[in-house]
Design a protein around this motif. Structure first.
Motif, PDB file in Angstrom:
ATOM      1  N   ASP A 132       0.833  -1.198   0.000  1.00 36.90           N
ATOM      2  CA  ASP A 132       0.000   0.000   0.000  1.00 36.90           C
ATOM      3  C   ASP A 132       0.876   1.260   0.000  1.00 36.90           C
ATOM      4  O   ASP A 132       1.723   1.421   0.861  1.00 36.90           O
ATOM      5  CB  ASP A 132      -0.882  -0.009   1.255  1.00 36.90           C
ATOM      6  CG  ASP A 132      -1.713   1.265   1.404  1.00 36.90           C
ATOM      7  OD1 ASP A 132      -1.893   1.941   0.394  1.00 36.90           O
ATOM      8  OD2 ASP A 132      -2.161   1.535   2.521  1.00 36.90           O
ATOM      9  N   ASP A 133       0.699   2.120  -0.982  1.00 41.43           N
ATOM     10  CA  ASP A 133       1.398   3.400  -0.963  1.00 41.43           C
ATOM     11  C   ASP A 133       0.425   4.562  -1.132  1.00 41.43           C
ATOM     12  O   ASP A 133       0.821   5.683  -1.405  1.00 41.43           O
ATOM     13  CB  ASP A 133       2.464   3.450  -2.067  1.00 41.43           C
ATOM     14  CG  ASP A 133       1.852   3.328  -3.459  1.00 41.43           C
ATOM     15  OD1 ASP A 133       0.634   3.100  -3.545  1.00 41.43           O
ATOM     16  OD2 ASP A 133       2.587   3.449  -4.447  1.00 41.43           O
ATOM     17  N   ARG A 134      -0.860   4.287  -0.965  1.00 42.13           N
ATOM     18  CA  ARG A 134      -1.857   5.336  -1.138  1.00 42.13           C
ATOM     19  C   ARG A 134      -2.237   6.014   0.172  1.00 42.13           C
ATOM     20  O   ARG A 134      -2.686   7.141   0.168  1.00 42.13           O
ATOM     21  CB  ARG A 134      -3.135   4.764  -1.769  1.00 42.13           C
ATOM     22  CG  ARG A 134      -3.015   4.399  -3.215  1.00 42.13           C
ATOM     23  CD  ARG A 134      -4.264   3.676  -3.684  1.00 42.13           C
ATOM     24  NE  ARG A 134      -5.476   4.403  -3.378  1.00 42.13           N
ATOM     25  CZ  ARG A 134      -5.987   5.356  -4.138  1.00 42.13           C
ATOM     26  NH1 ARG A 134      -5.369   5.730  -5.232  1.00 42.13           N
ATOM     27  NH2 ARG A 134      -7.108   5.961  -3.807  1.00 42.13           N
ATOM     28  N   GLY A 135      -2.078   5.320   1.304  1.00 38.58           N
ATOM     29  CA  GLY A 135      -2.596   5.897   2.531  1.00 38.58           C
ATOM     30  C   GLY A 135      -1.659   5.799   3.700  1.00 38.58           C
ATOM     31  O   GLY A 135      -0.818   6.667   3.938  1.00 38.58           O
ATOM     32  N   LEU A 136      -1.758   4.715   4.463  1.00 35.90           N
ATOM     33  CA  LEU A 136      -1.104   4.632   5.761  1.00 35.90           C
ATOM     34  C   LEU A 136       0.406   4.623   5.684  1.00 35.90           C
ATOM     35  O   LEU A 136       1.081   5.011   6.639  1.00 35.90           O
ATOM     36  CB  LEU A 136      -1.610   3.390   6.515  1.00 35.90           C
ATOM     37  CG  LEU A 136      -3.133   3.324   6.716  1.00 35.90           C
ATOM     38  CD1 LEU A 136      -3.497   2.070   7.479  1.00 35.90           C
ATOM     39  CD2 LEU A 136      -3.622   4.555   7.452  1.00 35.90           C
ATOM     40  N   LEU A 137       0.982   4.161   4.571  1.00 34.11           N
ATOM     41  CA  LEU A 137       2.436   4.123   4.463  1.00 34.11           C
ATOM     42  C   LEU A 137       3.035   5.437   3.957  1.00 34.11           C
ATOM     43  O   LEU A 137       4.243   5.598   3.959  1.00 34.11           O
ATOM     44  CB  LEU A 137       2.876   2.984   3.534  1.00 34.11           C
ATOM     45  CG  LEU A 137       2.538   1.565   4.006  1.00 34.11           C
ATOM     46  CD1 LEU A 137       3.166   0.550   3.089  1.00 34.11           C
ATOM     47  CD2 LEU A 137       2.987   1.346   5.436  1.00 34.11           C
ATOM     48  N   ASP A 138       2.202   6.339   3.557  1.00 27.50           N
ATOM     49  CA  ASP A 138       2.682   7.620   3.047  1.00 27.50           C
ATOM     50  C   ASP A 138       2.849   8.588   4.217  1.00 27.50           C
ATOM     51  O   ASP A 138       1.875   9.098   4.764  1.00 27.50           O
ATOM     52  CB  ASP A 138       1.687   8.188   2.032  1.00 27.50           C
ATOM     53  CG  ASP A 138       2.213   9.440   1.347  1.00 27.50           C
ATOM     54  OD1 ASP A 138       3.309   9.905   1.735  1.00 27.50           O
ATOM     55  OD2 ASP A 138       1.542   9.942   0.438  1.00 27.50           O
ATOM     56  N   ALA A 139       4.091   8.844   4.619  1.00 32.03           N
ATOM     57  CA  ALA A 139       4.350   9.684   5.789  1.00 32.03           C
ATOM     58  C   ALA A 139       3.810  11.098   5.616  1.00 32.03           C
ATOM     59  O   ALA A 139       3.510  11.779   6.600  1.00 32.03           O
ATOM     60  CB  ALA A 139       5.861   9.735   6.067  1.00 32.03           C
ATOM     61  N   ARG A 140       3.629  11.541   4.377  1.00 29.51           N
ATOM     62  CA  ARG A 140       3.119  12.889   4.162  1.00 29.51           C
ATOM     63  C   ARG A 140       1.689  13.043   4.646  1.00 29.51           C
ATOM     64  O   ARG A 140       1.241  14.160   4.913  1.00 29.51           O
ATOM     65  CB  ARG A 140       3.195  13.244   2.677  1.00 29.51           C
ATOM     66  CG  ARG A 140       4.618  13.395   2.147  1.00 29.51           C
ATOM     67  CD  ARG A 140       4.647  13.547   0.646  1.00 29.51           C
ATOM     68  NE  ARG A 140       4.105  12.370  -0.013  1.00 29.51           N
ATOM     69  CZ  ARG A 140       4.010  12.227  -1.331  1.00 29.51           C
ATOM     70  NH1 ARG A 140       4.426  13.210  -2.125  1.00 29.51           N
ATOM     71  NH2 ARG A 140       3.515  11.128  -1.862  1.00 29.51           N
ATOM     72  N   GLY A 141       0.976  11.907   4.784  1.00 29.60           N
ATOM     73  CA  GLY A 141      -0.404  11.985   5.239  1.00 29.60           C
ATOM     74  C   GLY A 141      -0.593  11.646   6.702  1.00 29.60           C
ATOM     75  O   GLY A 141      -1.723  11.654   7.208  1.00 29.60           O
ATOM     76  N   HIS A 142       0.486  11.358   7.418  1.00 27.68           N
ATOM     77  CA  HIS A 142       0.349  10.949   8.811  1.00 27.68           C
ATOM     78  C   HIS A 142      -0.201  12.070   9.687  1.00 27.68           C
ATOM     79  O   HIS A 142      -0.963  11.825  10.624  1.00 27.68           O
ATOM     80  CB  HIS A 142       1.691  10.457   9.354  1.00 27.68           C
ATOM     81  CG  HIS A 142       2.106   9.139   8.778  1.00 27.68           C
ATOM     82  ND1 HIS A 142       3.313   8.530   9.071  1.00 27.68           N
ATOM     83  CD2 HIS A 142       1.479   8.303   7.907  1.00 27.68           C
ATOM     84  CE1 HIS A 142       3.401   7.384   8.423  1.00 27.68           C
ATOM     85  NE2 HIS A 142       2.298   7.237   7.701  1.00 27.68           N
ATOM     86  N   GLY A 143       0.189  13.297   9.383  1.00 20.38           N
ATOM     87  CA  GLY A 143      -0.320  14.424  10.164  1.00 20.38           C
ATOM     88  C   GLY A 143      -1.826  14.553  10.053  1.00 20.38           C
ATOM     89  O   GLY A 143      -2.529  14.771  11.051  1.00 20.38           O
TER      90      GLY A 143
END
Length: 552
Positions: A132-143
């Protein structure tokens, strides 16, 4: 919620109609049966990036239709409204693909761009898997995920407003400073120009008036001598004297010869009267042509001065007065610029203080939410047989901006004492799947109304761990009447599904076709037994399947 999927001529699917239900929906089947094709088809109609050669061999075009149930307040309704698309309780997405690669998308039978399709997909479906690179693994969206978990929308609104105010205050101060510096650079020019203009004091219309006066005096200078000579010729030493003499001579002769000279004498008398009138007119003209040579010189000097100053400033002479006003305004702005710049500096400092207060409050709320999320993750990881793993939400400083001054990242350590790091770098395949599942369970309250799809998220686990994964998926699907679709090879996960489909592949007439079959309770036993035993389904495998199904 995804209610149905209709696929026509996509890869090895000729025609397929599926109706999904709330809760946990599981799809199973042999490797290569076509499970990934279902996800490819769903991704195609949602506008996701994927393979280009989707049209089934022999067909002219492929088509996928998906329909969703969207309750009131669902985020998809906002997207529809912004795009000017019809709204309703049911949302229908349709997309076609021709053999030459042309793709066409429709929403509720209205043609739309791929961008609109993707914006809708973002609030309709989430796909999670080992890669998965669309959501939870993308650190840019963690905030954003942490903010959604924290639920501090009011703090985010205050921060964004304070950031906008700060940006505006900084811009106003910068503009004022640039203007003041530019004014300082031309201060000497401004003061000299204003003094020069004030000394001349030009008036609108003055140039035309001076030019007319100058032309008149110049003309008078040229013709006055001619008029003066004419006056002399008409005067006592000229025509008047000659007429008087002629009249005297003729009157003497008339006394002697009688009436023969009466007519000439009468004509001379009239001539004397006309001559007198001519003399008076010429005298009046001479008086009008009288002027002071110094006045001509003065008028010329001022006219030349006006025109020279107009050329210097590249304006019309009539615009000099307005230019003087404008330069005086700029000079006054320079004189008060320091005060204005100081006031803007104070306003910027106040805005910085307000932003600092809002950012500090948001950071504190994020820190508290991070602790709650870490605790929630610990509670979720234990049932997933990862009780020794540690999940940490890290907050670090970042450049101030509309989202605050915090950088948020999710990190994990799989064993006590082991270094922590990003999810996708530290966890193995099976661990990563469970971390993602636990995190999604903790964050599910932040994404209401979204269909969650897990593509073999249970890969790499089995036995009791697979059972724990299945139970968490079922719990996630049951939250708030949600919907979860799982593609799985795990019998433990499949057994916990509320609805079960088998993907199977067959060859008919030399053509390979994939189809999806909804399974009745008896068929589920056979399918789970196959997943347990392989090609040869034994009675023991069926008993094990019944046990997994809880006697169903």
């Amino acid at each position: 919620m995804l209610r149905g999927l209709d696929i026509r001529d996509i890869l090895i699917i000729d025609r397929l109609d599926l109706e999904f239900q709330p809760g946990l929906n599981v799809l199973t089947g042999e490797t290569g049966a076509g499970k990934s094709i279902l996800l490819d088809s769903l991704g195609f109609v949602l506008g996701w990036r994927g393979r280009a050669d989707l049209v089934r061999s022999g067909a002219e075009r492929g088509e996928v239709t998906a329909w969703f149930e969207v309750p009131q307040g669902h985020a998809a309704r906002e997207v529809l409204a912004e795009a000017g698309l019809p709204d309703g309780d049911e949302l229908v997405l349709r997309r076609t693909n021709t053999t030459d690669g042309r793709k066409t998308a429709y929403v509720n039978d209205r043609r739309v761009s791929g961008d609109v399709l993707r914006r809708l997909s973002d609030c309709l479906v989430e796909l999670h898997g080992q890669h998965d690179d669309r959501g939870l693994l993308d650190a840019r969206g963690h905030g954003a995920l942490l903010d959604a978990f924290a639920g501090h929308d009011n703090l985010l609104s205050e921060l964004r407003e304070s950031w906008r105010a700060l940006a505006a205050a900084r811009k106003a101060e910068a503009v004022a400073r640039d203007q003041l510096e530019a004014a300082r650079a031309e201060e000497d020019y401004l003061r000299h120009s204003v003094a020069e203009l004030d000394a001349l004091d030009p008036q609108p219309g003055e140039e035309a008036d001076l030019d007319a006066r100058r032309r008149g005096m110049q003309a008078a200078e040229r013709v006055r001598s001619d008029v003066q000579q004419a006056a002399q010729v008409l005067g006592g030493d000229g025509a008047e004297a000659q007429l008087v003499a002629a009249l005297r001579w003729l009157e003497g002769a008339a006394d002697q010869i009688g009436p023969l000279l009466e007519a000439p004498l009468a004509a001379l008398d009239r001539a004397m009267t006309e001559l007198s009138e001519a003399q008076s007119g010429v005298e009046r003209c001479l008086q009008a042509l009288d002027f002071d040579p110094f006045e001509l010189e003065t008028a010329e000097e001022r006219l030349f001065a006006l025109r020279a100053l107009a050329r210097k400033h590249d304006v019309l002479a009539d615009d000099l007065a307005g230019l003087a006003d404008a330069l005086r305004t700029r000079l006054a702005g320079l004189d008060r610029g320091e005060e204005e710049l100081a006031a803007l500096g104070r306003a910027r400092a106040d805005a910085e203080a307000a932003f600092d207060t809002a950012a500090t409050a948001l950071t504190a709320s994020r820190a508290a939410a991070a602790k709650r999320l870490d605790a929630a993750m610990a509670a979720e990881l234990a049932p997933l047989k990862m009780e020794r793993a540690v999940f940490s939400t890290r907050l670090s400083g970042a450049a101030p901006g509309p989202a605050g001054r915090d950088a948020v990242s999710f990190e994990v350590a799989t064993n006590p004492g082991a270094p922590s790091g990003p999810l996708d770098r530290i966890a193995s395949g099976g661990e990563l799947s469970r971390f993602l599942l636990a995190l999604k369970v903790c964050l599910t309250a932040s994404t209401p109304g979204v269909t969650l799809i897990f593509d073999e998220i249970d890969r790499g686990v089995g036995g009791a761990t697979a059972d724990a994964v299945g139970r968490r998926l079922a719990s996630l699907a049951a939250t708030g009447g949600g919907q979860v679709l799982v593609v799985t090879h795990s019998p433990q996960v499949a057994a916990l599904g509320a609805h079960h489909w088998r993907v199977e592949k067959s060859v008919t007439g030399g053509v390979t076709v994939s189809r999806v079959v909804p399974l009745a309770p008896k068929d589920r036993i056979d399918e789970i037994a196959r997943m347990l035993a392989g090609d040869q389904v034994t009675p023991a495998a069926r008993e094990a399947a019944r046990a997994l199904l809880g006697g169903r």
